[in-house]
Design an enzyme around this catalytic site. Structure first.
Site, mmCIF file in Angstrom:
data_model
loop_
_atom_site.group_PDB
_atom_site.id
_atom_site.type_symbol
_atom_site.label_atom_id
_atom_site.label_comp_id
_atom_site.label_asym_id
_atom_site.label_seq_id
_atom_site.Cartn_x
_atom_site.Cartn_y
_atom_site.Cartn_z
ATOM 1 C CG HIS A 173 -2.104 -0.959 1.030
ATOM 2 N ND1 HIS A 173 -3.282 -0.610 0.415
ATOM 3 C CD2 HIS A 173 -2.227 -2.267 1.376
ATOM 4 C CE1 HIS A 173 -4.103 -1.650 0.416
ATOM 5 N NE2 HIS A 173 -3.481 -2.674 0.990
ATOM 6 C CG ASP A 177 -3.985 -4.204 -2.705
ATOM 7 O OD1 ASP A 177 -4.353 -4.036 -3.876
ATOM 8 O OD2 ASP A 177 -4.776 -4.422 -1.766
ATOM 9 C CG HIS A 194 -6.160 -0.895 -2.699
ATOM 10 N ND1 HIS A 194 -6.499 0.323 -2.160
ATOM 11 C CD2 HIS A 194 -6.799 -1.818 -1.927
ATOM 12 C CE1 HIS A 194 -7.293 0.150 -1.115
ATOM 13 N NE2 HIS A 194 -7.493 -1.136 -0.954
#
Length: 617
Positions: A24, A62, A131
């Site tokens: 992330h 992600d 994501h």
């Protein structure tokens, strides 16, 4: 089982892989306090890869927090990858499968360390997650940009959502042979349909595979490793990927997307493989799962044996989570003696102080580890008198915690009582089955509830409504029949209760009156008014007299295959009644008392004594 002897083998024959998921990068990057956390943790992972002298890095999706990462996030990612994965070290991994198929979107359609213009020391292999999935014009992912620049090897990307053909990247190092499977994120509902329709196929390494270069290797000599990025926890039949759907020839599955760290391999008894869930390297929500210690894994593979060494991350910000059920503390805190808000405020302040002290134990001495901790105290309540201003409360710790706006979170508990269990009336069922004129399923349903009516198994729906529901489900294959009929009864019950305005003691009596008032002919007429039934659909009650001697046709329905004037008049009347019905339903929805009455209509179910109604961060 994971075999520890793998680490004892000759290094020339052991494939060493650094495993991580859900980095992330860019999460909270504009936060003055937490903005660098994701990059700090990712840099530590790369440092560990260099220190452990791994052959490759495997990422489970992600990598970025946003599908279109900011220039700042992309710049820092490129900088870190160039600093730690470029160099003069010889890569000892040989790709023996068709690279054009595995890396079709790369510039040279080959692994990056075979590009003569690049100097790769540690190759990075990654799938995409939810994501950083492909989006926008050209359907490109941020991983496509990194792949084009030669920084990572992007694999496991699907191109056809009508079917999935998953082929492995075949990697060889000395005596060890790795078949690496990748499944980038797909919406869980779509993936469930593909599995249900048998549209997902896995190509197996070894003899029988499509790649002739592996024909000299026995099938059992390959270590089958798969990396996925889907829901693992059961969030509904179509909202997760059951482990049992994956093929049983796999040895290990690296599971991304789930953020709680369960990196120690867990055996799947049905399929025989192991599952490792590394979790995220940076907390993106202040939840209990994110508060677990963050790890990455050092995976060592020798032939068909493996060992996964857990490596704790030392640069992650301290995070302490606690959850308190206030009703359980009522006696201890004296909440029933007045001034509950002040008492809970004092209790929360003392608890947060102890949590801050507890967070100090998570300091590792790493030079880049942030010292300000994340603190989340969750207070579960039933009485709003316990609440206080959480923002003002959190500001007391503004210089001592990293999340100065939401240290405390209140979540309401909805207390529900268990309803009375209605047992099957076996004698009534026997009589229904022995009835001479009950030959169809819906007739058996109607007969059973008529026979068992003395025990009152139904408090809201009429027995004929259940029979109609059964008919539509079985004979008409109407998948929405149950939803439409239950929705109709629920709305009409709320409307009836709003008109009568009973007290709590007389609600059951009013529901009984409602049940007798709305029998099957009203149900069918109202469903017609809503356009639920098809043009030529006939009801199970189209030719049966109701309790008052009237027929379904008299309520505006024709018999099977017949459209008489009575049916036409019924449809016209139903059409005229529809605006009034919709207005009535809308008015009942707008009432502040409607929700309370609706909860009575739904009835008590076998649920836990407390149901958390607000669990969002």
């Amino acid at each position: 089982m994971a075999d520890s002897s793998a680490a004892e083998q000759d290094g020339d024959n052991v494939i060493r892989i650094m495993v991580a998921t859900d980095n992330h990068l860019g999460y909270g990057e504009k936060d003055a306090v937490r903005g660098e956390d994701s990059f700090t943790a990712f840099e530590e992972i790369l440092e560990l890869a260099v220190a452990e002298d791994v052959d490759m890095i495997l990422l489970g999706g992600d990598l970025f927090h946003d599908a279109v990462p900011s220039q700042n996030a992309m710049h820092k990612c490129i900088e870190l990858l160039r600093r730690y994965t470029f160099g003069d070290k010889l890569v000892s991994l040989e790709i023996v499968s068709d690279q054009a198929q595995c890396f079709y979107n790369a510039v040279n359609q080959s692994v990056n360390y075979e590009d003569p213009n690049l100097n790769i020391a540690i190759p990075v292999f990654s799938i995409h997650g939810n994501h950083d999935d492909p989006s926008g014009f050209g359907r490109l992912s941020s991983l496509d940009l990194l792949s084009t620049s030669g920084l990572i090897n992007y694999f496991g990307r699907w191109t056809d959502l009508t079917k999935l053909e998953i082929s492995p990247i075949l990697i060889r190092k000395g005596e060890s042979q790795l078949a690496l499977y990748g499944l980038s994120h797909i919406h869980d509902g779509r993936l469930a349909r593909l599995f249900k329709d048998f549209k997902v196929t896995f190509e197996r390494a070894g003899p029988g595979g499509s790649d002739a270069s592996t024909a000299d290797a026995a099938e059992d000599d390959w270590f089958h490793l798969m990396v996925v990025h889907q829901n693992r926890a059961d969030r509904g039949p179509k909202n997760y990927l059951p482990e049992e759907l994956l093929p049983d020839f796999l040895h290990l599955v690296v599971w991304g997307h789930e953020h709680d760290c369960r990196i120690e391999p867990e055996s799947n008894a049905k399929k025989g493989f192991y599952v490792s869930q590394p979790g995220s390297s940076v907390p993106t929500s202040l939840s209990e799962g994110e508060a677990k210690k963050k790890h990455v894994g050092l995976l060592e593979i020798y032939k068909t044996k493996f060992k996964l060494k857990e490596l704790p991350l030392q640069s992650v910000r301290p995070f302490v989570y606690d959850s308190i059920v206030l009703p359980d503390k009522a006696e201890e805190l004296g909440l029933n003696e007045g001034d509950a808000s002040t008492k809970v405020y004092k209790f929360a302040r003392e608890r947060v102080e102890s949590m801050i002290e507890k967070a100090k134990a998570q300091l590792t001495g790493h030079p880049k580890q942030p010292e300000l901790p994340l603190i989340r105290l969750r207070l579960l309540y039933t009485d709003e008198s316990c609440m206080f201003n959480t923002i003002r409360f959190s500001q007391m710790f503004s210089t001592r915690v990293a999340n100065a706006q939401d240290v405390v979170q209140f979540s309401k508990l909805v207390k529900r009582t268990k309803g009375e269990n209605v047992q099957l009336d076996k004698e009534a069922m026997r009589r229904a089955l022995e009835a001479e004129n009950a030959t169809r399923v819906e007739e058996l349903v109607d007969r059973y509830f008529e026979e068992a009516k003395t025990k009152k198994p139904l408090k809201l729906l009429h027995s004929k409504a259940l029979a109609e529901m059964t008919y539509r489900l079985v004979e008409r294959r109407d998948a929405n029949a149950a939803e439409n009929i239950v929705k109709f009864y629920r709305e009409k019950a709320v409307e009836h209760l709003m008109e009568s305005m009973p007290n709590e003691e007389s609600i059951d009596d009013e529901l009984q009156n409602f049940r007798e008032r709305y029998k099957h002919e009203d149900l069918l007429r109202m469903l017609d008014a809503r356009g639920v039934k098809t043009k030529n659909e006939s009801s199970v009650f189209a030719s049966k007299d109701d309790a008052n001697g009237s027929t379904a046709a008299a309520a505006g329905r024709g018999t099977r295959g017949t459209r008489g004037r009575g049916a036409a008049r019924g449809r016209a009347a139903a059409t005229r009644a529809k605006p009034q019905l919709d207005a009535s339903v809308n008015n009942s929805r707008s009432s502040g008392r409607q929700q309370t009455l609706a909860s009575s209509v739904r009835g008590a179910k076998n649920v836990p004594p407390y149901v958390i109604s607000d669990d969002s961060d």
